[in-house]
Motif scaffolding. Sequence first.
Motif, short mmCIF file in Angstrom:
data_model
loop_
_atom_site.label_atom_id
_atom_site.label_comp_id
_atom_site.label_asym_id
_atom_site.label_seq_id
_atom_site.Cartn_x
_atom_site.Cartn_y
_atom_site.Cartn_z
N PRO C 6 0.81 -1.20 0.00
CA PRO C 6 0.00 0.00 0.00
C PRO C 6 0.85 1.27 0.00
N ALA C 7 1.47 1.55 -1.11
CA ALA C 7 2.19 2.81 -1.18
C ALA C 7 1.17 3.94 -1.06
N PRO C 8 1.36 4.80 -0.11
CA PRO C 8 0.39 5.88 0.04
C PRO C 8 0.39 6.74 -1.23
N VAL D 136 -4.21 1.80 -11.39
CA VAL D 136 -5.41 1.82 -10.56
C VAL D 136 -5.22 0.97 -9.30
N ALA D 137 -4.44 -0.09 -9.39
CA ALA D 137 -4.20 -0.94 -8.23
C ALA D 137 -3.56 -0.15 -7.09
N GLU D 138 -2.93 0.98 -7.43
CA GLU D 138 -2.23 1.74 -6.40
C GLU D 138 -3.09 2.81 -5.76
N ILE D 139 -4.29 3.05 -6.26
CA ILE D 139 -5.09 4.12 -5.67
C ILE D 139 -6.14 3.52 -4.74
N SER D 140 -6.65 4.34 -3.86
CA SER D 140 -7.53 3.81 -2.82
C SER D 140 -8.90 3.46 -3.37
N VAL D 141 -9.61 2.68 -2.60
CA VAL D 141 -10.92 2.23 -3.03
C VAL D 141 -11.88 3.40 -3.32
N PRO D 142 -11.96 4.39 -2.43
CA PRO D 142 -12.87 5.50 -2.75
C PRO D 142 -12.48 6.21 -4.04
N ASP D 143 -11.20 6.35 -4.25
CA ASP D 143 -10.77 6.96 -5.50
C ASP D 143 -11.13 6.09 -6.68
N VAL D 288 -10.93 9.93 3.29
CA VAL D 288 -10.46 8.86 2.43
C VAL D 288 -8.95 8.81 2.46
N GLY D 289 -8.41 7.63 2.63
CA GLY D 289 -6.97 7.50 2.61
C GLY D 289 -6.31 7.95 3.90
N ALA D 290 -7.10 8.18 4.93
CA ALA D 290 -6.51 8.59 6.20
C ALA D 290 -5.73 7.44 6.81
N GLY D 291 -6.00 6.24 6.37
CA GLY D 291 -5.21 5.10 6.82
C GLY D 291 -5.93 4.24 7.83
N ARG D 292 -7.24 4.42 7.96
CA ARG D 292 -7.96 3.62 8.95
C ARG D 292 -7.92 2.14 8.61
N SER D 293 -8.24 1.84 7.34
CA SER D 293 -8.26 0.42 6.97
C SER D 293 -6.89 -0.20 7.13
N GLU D 294 -5.88 0.56 6.75
CA GLU D 294 -4.53 0.04 6.86
C GLU D 294 -4.20 -0.31 8.31
N ILE D 295 -4.56 0.57 9.22
CA ILE D 295 -4.26 0.30 10.64
C ILE D 295 -4.97 -0.96 11.11
N MET D 296 -6.25 -1.05 10.77
CA MET D 296 -7.02 -2.21 11.23
C MET D 296 -6.42 -3.49 10.67
N GLN D 297 -6.06 -3.43 9.38
CA GLN D 297 -5.51 -4.64 8.76
C GLN D 297 -4.14 -4.97 9.33
N ALA D 298 -3.40 -3.94 9.73
CA ALA D 298 -2.09 -4.20 10.32
C ALA D 298 -2.23 -4.80 11.71
N PHE D 302 -2.77 -8.69 8.79
CA PHE D 302 -2.91 -8.88 7.35
C PHE D 302 -1.90 -8.04 6.58
N ARG D 303 -1.44 -6.98 7.23
CA ARG D 303 -0.44 -6.13 6.61
C ARG D 303 0.82 -6.12 7.45
N LYS D 304 1.92 -5.73 6.81
CA LYS D 304 3.18 -5.65 7.54
C LYS D 304 3.19 -4.44 8.46
N SER D 334 -13.76 -6.73 6.38
CA SER D 334 -13.16 -5.77 5.46
C SER D 334 -14.21 -4.93 4.76
N GLU D 335 -13.76 -3.73 4.36
CA GLU D 335 -14.67 -2.89 3.57
C GLU D 335 -14.73 -3.37 2.13
N GLU D 336 -13.79 -4.21 1.73
CA GLU D 336 -13.78 -4.67 0.35
C GLU D 336 -14.40 -6.05 0.26
N1 LIG Z 1 -1.68 2.66 -2.33
C1 LIG Z 1 -2.47 1.61 -2.20
N2 LIG Z 1 -2.10 0.45 -2.81
C2 LIG Z 1 -2.88 -0.62 -2.70
N3 LIG Z 1 -4.02 -0.65 -2.01
C3 LIG Z 1 -4.42 0.45 -1.37
C4 LIG Z 1 -3.67 1.62 -1.44
N4 LIG Z 1 -4.30 2.54 -0.72
C5 LIG Z 1 -5.38 1.98 -0.25
N5 LIG Z 1 -5.48 0.70 -0.63
C6 LIG Z 1 -6.54 -0.22 -0.33
O1 LIG Z 1 -7.73 0.43 -0.34
C7 LIG Z 1 -8.42 0.18 0.84
C8 LIG Z 1 -9.14 1.39 1.29
O2 LIG Z 1 -8.37 2.49 0.95
P1 LIG Z 1 -8.59 3.78 1.76
O3 LIG Z 1 -7.68 4.81 1.24
O4 LIG Z 1 -10.03 4.01 1.92
O5 LIG Z 1 -8.06 3.23 3.13
P2 LIG Z 1 -7.87 4.10 4.37
O6 LIG Z 1 -6.56 4.76 4.22
O7 LIG Z 1 -8.07 3.24 5.50
O8 LIG Z 1 -9.00 5.11 4.21
P3 LIG Z 1 -10.21 5.14 5.11
O9 LIG Z 1 -9.71 5.84 6.28
O10 LIG Z 1 -11.20 5.90 4.29
O11 LIG Z 1 -10.59 3.73 5.35
C9 LIG Z 1 -7.44 -0.28 1.83
O12 LIG Z 1 -7.98 -1.31 2.58
C10 LIG Z 1 -6.33 -0.80 1.00
O13 LIG Z 1 -6.46 -2.22 0.89
#
Ligand SMILES: Nc1ncnc2c1ncn2[C@@H]1O[C@H](COP(=O)(O)OP(=O)(O)OP(=O)(O)O)[C@@H](O)[C@H]1O
Lengths: 286, 338, 338, 501
Positions: C6-8, D136-143, D288-298, D302-304, D334-336
């Motif tokens: 997940p590169a920001p 597209v794989a690199e951008i967040s789900v909302p985007d 969006v992209g604040a990192g909430r999902s990432e924290i939860m998954q970490a 599920f994440r490093k 998961s949200e996905e």
């Molecule tokens: N740069 C990225 N590369 C791959 N996957 C990503 C990336 N950014 C986000 N994702 C995926 O998209 C999902 C949701 O992205 P989003 O940006 O909403 O996460 P978030 O930072 O937790 O935001 P929110 O706080 O809205 O949940 C994440 O669970 C992650 O799996």
Amino acid sequence: DNAPMRFVMIPKAVHPWFDKANNGAQAAAALLSKSTGRTITVEYRAPQTADVSTQNDIIERAIATHPDGLILDLLDEKGNRSTMQEAVDEKIPMTVFDSLPPEGMDITAVGADFCEQGTLAAERLARLINHKGEVAVMMGVPTAPNHALRARCELKVFAKYPDIKVVATGIDNDSIETAQKQASAIMQAHPNLEGWVACDAAGPVGIGQAIRESDKIGKVQEVGLDNLNDMLQLIKDGVVDSSASSRPEMQGYWAVIAAWQKALGQQTPKNIDTGIDIITKSTLSK
Amino acid sequence: MSHETPAPHDGAARPHQPDIMTRFKAVASNPLFGVVIALAVIFILSCTLSSNFLTAFNMKIIARSLAFVGLVTIGQAILMILGELDLSVGAIGGLAGVAGGIFMVQAGLDPWLSLVLCLALGTGCGLLNGLLITKLKLHSLVLTIGMAGVYGGANLVLTKGVAITGIPSNISFLGRGMLFGLPVPFVILLLCLVIVSFVMIRTPLGRYVYAIGSNNAAARMLGIRVDAIRICAFSAAGFFSALAGILMVARLGTAQPSIGDTWVLAPIAAAVIGGVATTGGLGSPFGAVLGAVIIGIIENVIVLFGISPYWQSIVSGGIVVAAISFDSLARRYFNREA
Amino acid sequence: MSHETPAPHDGAARPHQPDIMTRFKAVASNPLFGVVIALAVIFILSCTLSSNFLTAFNMKIIARSLAFVGLVTIGQAILMILGELDLSVGAIGGLAGVAGGIFMVQAGLDPWLSLVLCLALGTGCGLLNGLLITKLKLHSLVLTIGMAGVYGGANLVLTKGVAITGIPSNISFLGRGMLFGLPVPFVILLLCLVIVSFVMIRTPLGRYVYAIGSNNAAARMLGIRVDAIRICAFSAAGFFSALAGILMVARLGTAQPSIGDTWVLAPIAAAVIGGVATTGGLGSPFGAVLGAVIIGIIENVIVLFGISPYWQSIVSGGIVVAAISFDSLARRYFNREA
Amino acid sequence: MVLLKASGIRKTYPGVVALDHIDLTLEPGKVHILAGENGAGKSTLIKTLSGLVKPDTGTLVIDDADALRDQKLFVRVSYVPQELNLFPYLTVAENMFMPFARSGFGRFTVSEKAMEVEAAKFIARFGIHARPDQKVAEISVPDQQLLQIARAATQENFGVMILDEPTSSLTAKETERLFRIVNDLREQGVAIVFVSHKMEEIFALGDTVTVLRNGRSVGTFPMDGMTEGELIRLMSGSTVKLDEQFQPASSARTGETILSVENLTGPGFEDISFDLKRGEILGFAGLVGAGRSEIMQAMFGFRKIQSGRVILDGKPIAPNRPDRAVQAGMVYLSEERKHHGIFPMLSLRENISLAVTGNITKAGLISRYRENALVKEIIEQFDVRTSSSAKKIMFLSGGNQQKAIIGRAMARRPRLLIFDEPTKGIDIGTKFQIYRIMQRLAEEGVGIILVSSEMSELQRCATRIVTLYSGRINGSFEHETTEISTLVASIIGSPETSHVA
Ligand SMILES: Nc1ncnc2c1ncn2[C@@H]1O[C@H](COP(=O)(O)OP(=O)(O)OP(=O)(O)O)[C@@H](O)[C@H]1O
Ligand SMILES: Nc1ncnc2c1ncn2[C@@H]1O[C@H](COP(=O)(O)OP(=O)(O)OP(=O)(O)O)[C@@H](O)[C@H]1O
Ligand SMILES: [Mg+2]
Ligand SMILES: [Mg+2]
């Protein structure tokens, strides 16, 4: 008793060499039919790959059709043995060609000696290079017993001559392309290489191609095996000196004769040796 | 279903007597429907066209030669359901076979101990594949192409291409014997199939395999030990290959280095014919073995019919194509109806 | 999987001057990074360990023998990017080669006309694969296993396994000649690679191939003619195989029925080493050909080093495994850092 | 004037009548809402209108011509599906303008530069956080969701735009932007079909509403004079108390710590520390992209992670091992749904029972009887609507899939439940039911974390709300003492935010 007689001939694999054997077999069948007035047919069933268990499957299926005799070119007499035992149990007589029967089974073997073939080829090469210099051996398919036997006998010949050194061995897995790649690289690694022998039918063709591509015609000698048409072409073109060839037509022919005699309940010889030819440019032009 | 009452989950609420057509459609939508029909057609055709087909001896040889590929198919099917593929199963079978020979003949070990060691070796090879794939995150296809070279090469190095003869005859029963009127390898195949089917259907482990094949990430999220299960599956595939390999040694009475050469593509084709998707999550080992039966019968009748060796490859390839086409068409036809 | 990394994406919002480290990471995250490094390592090792390696002649034989598998790799890579796989490419190459021989020798047609006919035949075989797969909705893997039997069988039926000799020497230039100091087949490979890369990167067709491999359903929904493109790709794979086949005939001067036997697994391994995912949507024909170069060099140096034939298979398999492991580790290392 | 007219549309699937004699008329410059519970048939109707599903009977007229006979007419309909349907390995620009022939960027070669310039305009207009050349794989789900909408808007001369739950993974800010775009389109004379389960949105946008229930139309009504209560009654046949609160009773709060996260740092987040006490529902808010999902998954493994640790019930959770986290009693939803939730090829029954194998086995073997009983219970409790539990889950409506996986998560009796946007795409009746279960679980002592982009949801359920901004915690607020404006200020990262802990 004038019922038609049916034999099934099973070679090692689908390969032109065995087609020639089959041609000989068909010729014998035609002759016998004509001279005895009894319809005698030979059915030809080849495994798609040279693999003992595949061959066993084919032999078993042939047994299921209850022929008057089986004519087999065994891939491995020990590996084929238990399947051959089934033929014995079903009272189907067998004859083998181009190979040896399993120990203890009273079966006529038709053909020539692989070791002799390899020895002849190696001796001829040794003479061509005046019994000194670097040589290489292309080993064919390492798991094929007849290739391995030829290789052993060729190496034995070279070991006899102190000035001949085997500097490289390649494997081609029965592929001309692989043989060519390996031969090219070996000649690259050994610029002083004097000559080549091979252990299968694909190897010498690939080596010949490599000699031609490396511009080493005349500089590197090759003695090939068998008499496939591209082998013959290379000899005609002067790329390859000669080839040590067994006689497939004759093997097929005599195998059918032996099988027929056995089917009639007669005694048959233990061995029928069909001999080995050395094919050279001059024998070809004849 | 009547459109007057499209209430949700009514199937559960008020079960009703299904009519014949509904029942038929339910049967037709079973993933095994296509392969069973194809098998029946091929069987009946074979019986009609060759009087040598439906004999006890011929059935016996079909069953026996089927057993080896069938065992490998079970392992490959498990992997395919998981969404993986192992192209080294043939090489593992060959290596385990010759190793078995070496243990028995050259090391002079007890045949039964050798058998166990040989199965352990095959399982170990599969385990190694699984470890490399999961730990280094490699593509199973290419890793196993590479490992096929390694195991095949090890086989060559051990044997120098020469078959190991003198396999003790007390294990030859495993390859050649008969039990309950069936060839022993075939009985072993049936046994393995029953056990594996049971595991796949009735245990959590089996369910997890389907889950991982269907959605790997979701499975990980559920806390399923995805990597451990993948490693297990590769090990199982190695085990079944080794079993096929050692049974083949028992059958031949010699350990041939070429054992397994033909065990790569046929099991995959068999599994797909039997309804296992290469993408994972679908199918069953039972269906896959039915696919292997189809291929086995085809190979048998091609020889019985006396088809020229030059045509055999066309005919057997063509029949494989026909079988999967038939399956696909049947499925589409019945889905349209349903 | 991209979800693991997940590169920001804030880089988007505020673009800034990339420093050297960032640049290096960008380079390292390029999908070709791993394969290029692996290639460089292998090349340098080969140079150091064998004085016979870096000679003009050896480079020439590597380039020439590479060209054939390379051409097949291009076609297979296109299919893999699309999410398909064709195991009949080798058989098509062989069939097209011997058909070319038959046209030239037995039918006595003009060599150049024969060449065109032979390419048309190969393209036709690919087309047939594509049509069957798309129209009957078949799995490409098994369909092409079956079709490999059919094409290989047709080859046998036509030739009875006997090579066709007497290929007219005016086309032998294609297989044996040199152009700009390079072997002609290699020049043809480069030409094809440039054209295909251009199509893949710069034309809608190429982008659609990536799109379909990336998400088939979405492509369909957008109105991309998915099936037509899949058929095209199979035809292209057939074309490249046929090209490799006829060039091989020109090189050998005889049409060997065994041509193509070794063109099945190597191109797939090459493509994956070169970064093409078997699941589709990722990689490039260029990377795939680099993978083929790696394999070609390995095959060459194994012989140059004089490795015992019994060990060759272990070594080459091991190097393939090492190459993909290295690639995977490098990717992971740099992703962690990035 | 009428742009599109559907009449007598009927569509059946094995075992269900998804649509039954539906009539619908779309007029230019109007936003037409489709409302209905999960599985009512909204998505199926939409797919019929955009030509992706062929109705069994009925007629479909676009621009006064029969669209079922002339498929080309469907270019007038631009459609945004409910599920993300993009090309992950292609760039944002390519995703936007595929197929190129339609968008005019690729007769013979693809005009990459021109396309990216054009894409940049749409990116700005839709507020997508991405570069045109980014994968597209690199951008967040909302985007991705916004991109999908932008893609529909690039289609030339469309007359109808259909949005199937476009806001389900958007936060308030993007939703607002989307509404502006929708309003623009309305003014340009586009007929818009809009599906949402969020009442505010329905009332903010709608001109007309058609209510579906069990595949049948309950009627079409003007939005003027419609009330929330009335709409809910039309959809479900029963009423819901809209102002209900679901915070667990304060008596349940023992002050005992269930979970504590210490200085967690990883890709996308930094130095995250917080505690979860028994009896709490801890909300997480952020952009969006604040990192909430990432924290939860970490936290879940599920994440490093690079540093920090997670302690559940006094025991540290092993990093990188989701299976250990699950064993320790942690469940993450998961949200996905499509990527991390459902097993598409498996049946609904298997999808549910997979998570609870421990409860349905007898001596290590799955008992069909127990499995059926348990699945039946969950299906009923969470009101999953399906013709049979043997149906493949991919054939269920989106909302019903979500209900199934929520049911599955809750059935595990976890010690800590992390919900990431759990009510995405769920109808309001069921939503409240889920809140009620959440509340009950919290009162029973299960730790609950609720990540949500819906402010109203957080306010309805959370006892405490942690806000995140760009990967860092920047506030923690007690529900009872905090104004919504304070929260919003913290979410958008205003420096003057007061820290009320
Ligand atoms: N740069 C990225 N590369 C791959 N996957 C990503 C990336 N950014 C986000 N994702 C995926 O998209 C999902 C949701 O992205 P989003 O940006 O909403 O996460 P978030 O930072 O937790 O935001 P929110 O706080 O809205 O949940 C994440 O669970 C992650 O799996
Ligand atoms: N391809 C399919 N196969 C079988 N059943 C289907 C299929 N697609 C939809 N259905 C069924 O049709 C019904 C309507 O589904 P639909 O997706 O239209 O609901 P929805 O109103 O969009 O619900 P949600 O709000 O949950 O998205 C459901 O019962 C669903 O199971
Ligand atoms: Mg929907
Ligand atoms: Mg999120």
